[in-house]
Design an enzyme around this catalytic site. Sequence first.
Site, PDB file in Angstrom:
ATOM      1  NE  ARG A 112      -3.481   2.433   2.602  1.00 22.16           N
ATOM      2  CZ  ARG A 112      -3.333   3.320   3.593  1.00 22.16           C
ATOM      3  NH1 ARG A 112      -2.556   3.045   4.617  1.00 22.16           N
ATOM      4  NH2 ARG A 112      -3.980   4.467   3.557  1.00 22.16           N
ATOM      5  CG  ASN A 166      -5.094   3.448   8.489  1.00 23.79           C
ATOM      6  OD1 ASN A 166      -5.155   2.444   7.786  1.00 23.79           O
ATOM      7  ND2 ASN A 166      -4.711   4.625   8.032  1.00 23.79           N
ATOM      8  CD  GLU A 212      -1.674   3.965   8.001  1.00 25.39           C
ATOM      9  OE1 GLU A 212      -1.426   4.373   9.158  1.00 25.39           O
ATOM     10  OE2 GLU A 212      -1.797   4.712   7.027  1.00 25.39           O
ATOM     11  CG  HIS A 242      -1.196   8.914   3.413  1.00 25.90           C
ATOM     12  ND1 HIS A 242      -1.352   7.565   3.651  1.00 25.90           N
ATOM     13  CD2 HIS A 242      -0.809   9.451   4.598  1.00 25.90           C
ATOM     14  CE1 HIS A 242      -1.064   7.299   4.924  1.00 25.90           C
ATOM     15  NE2 HIS A 242      -0.724   8.443   5.520  1.00 25.90           N
ATOM     16  CE1 TYR A 286       0.023   2.683  13.429  1.00 24.53           C
ATOM     17  CE2 TYR A 286      -1.958   3.828  12.717  1.00 24.53           C
ATOM     18  CZ  TYR A 286      -0.718   3.297  12.439  1.00 24.53           C
ATOM     19  OH  TYR A 286      -0.224   3.357  11.170  1.00 24.53           O
ATOM     20  CD  GLU A 329      -5.077   7.693   9.652  1.00 25.83           C
ATOM     21  OE1 GLU A 329      -4.504   8.751   9.945  1.00 25.83           O
ATOM     22  OE2 GLU A 329      -4.789   6.607  10.171  1.00 25.83           O
TER      23      GLU A 329
HETATM   24  C1  GBH Z   1      -1.572   7.144  10.676  1.00 31.36           C
HETATM   25  O1  GBH Z   1      -2.153   8.167  11.391  1.00 31.36           O
HETATM   26  C2  GBH Z   1      -1.138   7.676   9.366  1.00 31.36           C
HETATM   27  O2  GBH Z   1      -1.965   7.235   8.312  1.00 31.36           O
HETATM   28  C3  GBH Z   1       0.291   7.405   9.048  1.00 31.36           C
HETATM   29  O3  GBH Z   1       0.707   8.246   8.011  1.00 31.36           O
HETATM   30  C4  GBH Z   1       1.133   7.584  10.293  1.00 31.36           C
HETATM   31  O4  GBH Z   1       2.501   7.523  10.028  1.00 31.36           O
HETATM   32  C5  GBH Z   1       0.722   6.516  11.253  1.00 31.36           C
HETATM   33  O5  GBH Z   1      -0.651   6.530  11.492  1.00 31.36           O
HETATM   34  C6  GBH Z   1       1.437   6.581  12.592  1.00 31.36           C
HETATM   35  O6  GBH Z   1       1.112   7.750  13.275  1.00 31.36           O
HETATM   36  O7  GBH Z   1      -3.485  10.991  18.649  1.00 31.36           O
HETATM   37  O8  GBH Z   1      -2.928  10.467  20.917  1.00 31.36           O
HETATM   38  O9  GBH Z   1      -5.236  10.956  20.346  1.00 31.36           O
HETATM   39  C7  GBH Z   1      -2.638   7.793  12.645  1.00 31.36           C
HETATM   40  C8  GBH Z   1      -3.338   8.936  13.319  1.00 31.36           C
HETATM   41  C9  GBH Z   1      -3.079   8.057  15.511  1.00 31.36           C
HETATM   42  C10 GBH Z   1      -4.864   9.542  14.974  1.00 31.36           C
HETATM   43  C11 GBH Z   1      -3.751   7.687  16.779  1.00 31.36           C
HETATM   44  C12 GBH Z   1      -5.530   9.171  16.248  1.00 31.36           C
HETATM   45  C13 GBH Z   1      -5.185   8.470  18.477  1.00 31.36           C
HETATM   46  C14 GBH Z   1      -4.246   8.661  19.622  1.00 31.36           C
HETATM   47  N1  GBH Z   1      -4.003   8.493  14.506  1.00 31.36           N
HETATM   48  N2  GBH Z   1      -4.545   8.790  17.229  1.00 31.36           N
HETATM   49  S1  GBH Z   1      -3.959  10.376  19.902  1.00 31.36           S
END
Ligand code: GBH
Length: 443
Positions: free
Chosen positions: A79, A294, A350, A123, A296, A168
């Site tokens: 991707r 995505n 992601e 992006h 995390y 996003e």
């Molecule tokens: C993604 O964004 C992106 O698509 C990518 O480009 C980037 O490198 C990757 O993740 C890693 O960051 O912000 O503390 O409230 C993720 C963006 C991350 C937004 C988690 C919401 C929640 C925790 N998201 N976030 S916080």
Amino acid sequence: MNSLHRQFPPDFVWGVATSSFQIEGAASEGGKGESIWDRFCRQPGAIADASNGDVACDHFHRLDDDLDLIASLGVNAYRFSVAWPRVQADGHGAFNPQGLDFYERLVDGLKARGIQPWLTLNHWDLPQGLQDRGGWFDRDTVHRFVDYARHVQARLGDRLAGLTTHNEPWVVATLGHDKGIFAPGIQSRRVAAQVSHHLLLSHGLALQALRADGARSELGIVLNLSSTVPATAMPADIAAARLADAHGRRWYTDPLFKGSYPEGALADLGADAPVVQAGDMGVIAQPMDYLGVNNYTRSVIAASGEDWNAKGRGLPVSDMDWEIYPQGLTDLLVQLRHDYARLPKVYITENGGAFPDARLVDGRVQDDDRIDYLRTHIAAVASALQQGVPMAGYMVWSLLDNFEWASGYLKRFGIVHVDYDTQVRTPKASAEWYREFLRQWRG
Ligand code: GBH
């Protein structure tokens, strides 16, 4: 229990992901125009290490080696995103004929190696020339995006497995136009709400246009979604979590799968709610072939507005201080399945973690924390699959350590280490782990 790899069907899509601004460099070569991230990086204090994307991972000049690197992992998908200003310098007017040559080499290089290309159109690196005309706040940008989407599909569409409109939109709208911590650095809730509507509208109009042009790949959008839960069982915390979920998740999934914005979030926005023209919501609710997710971490919400400090509570966190909570991924996917009868198949587009593994020891990065992260989150996807969620694929963020937006080069998400002085790539132990996992899955 079955070993993990046996819980995924033979047609499952396994990939690694990147984005243009975070890896390409070559910021002003080959007729590329300025993007809003090129501009934002020059704003004092915007980027933690005062860096920018001028060189990044120099991927633009190392394409063939990076293709071999991707192939060496044994993935069946990659991707990536197209930098709009590389293809159309100002985002309006003439397309740059050189611009798509690079992406054509990328797509053909993937196909030659038996890897499915998954292309994202946006992006975040909007042409600065469009920002100068109002950017995503201006409804005309919606039509510029559709033109750009059609141009990319006309050149590459016959060879793509998947095409994603936006990555996003919440991040673009909220972090870029409300919080102002991402490009273009605007701070206005009203502007952000309008931007979110225009992103969704451009997604729907692009899908209509791409289908009318004879799309041959799967078409969809990628959302950042988290399981959002109250910090306590107090009614105020429960209400706060519900509102946060409405703004962060359902603001996007309700229009896409139900054709309306969530009432609670609309009421909360009040006069800041977006201007919506007749017919817009029907366009946004175009059927999609897939939803990209995505993910995390999870999101824990208290009515007091206090940040849930996972680290302070002794919970495991990554180098971003995001809580590591794989069950949250299962919970999220099961909830999507429950909420939306129209949910299409889902790809995790992601998932991964930043860990402070910059130091090479004897030429090796032994990133056991990342291996644990990937293994437990892949298991969380397997669990969702068993519970009936139509999971179709999983992609690791990220192939390479890269430019982590406002964190610059200080946070490393790669399963491959990048030495930014020499640009030498060194697969970490997590890359070896993923390769071995995929080898077992292939059987
Ligand atoms: C993604 O964004 C992106 O698509 C990518 O480009 C980037 O490198 C990757 O993740 C890693 O960051 O912000 O503390 O409230 C993720 C963006 C991350 C937004 C988690 C919401 C929640 C925790 N998201 N976030 S916080």
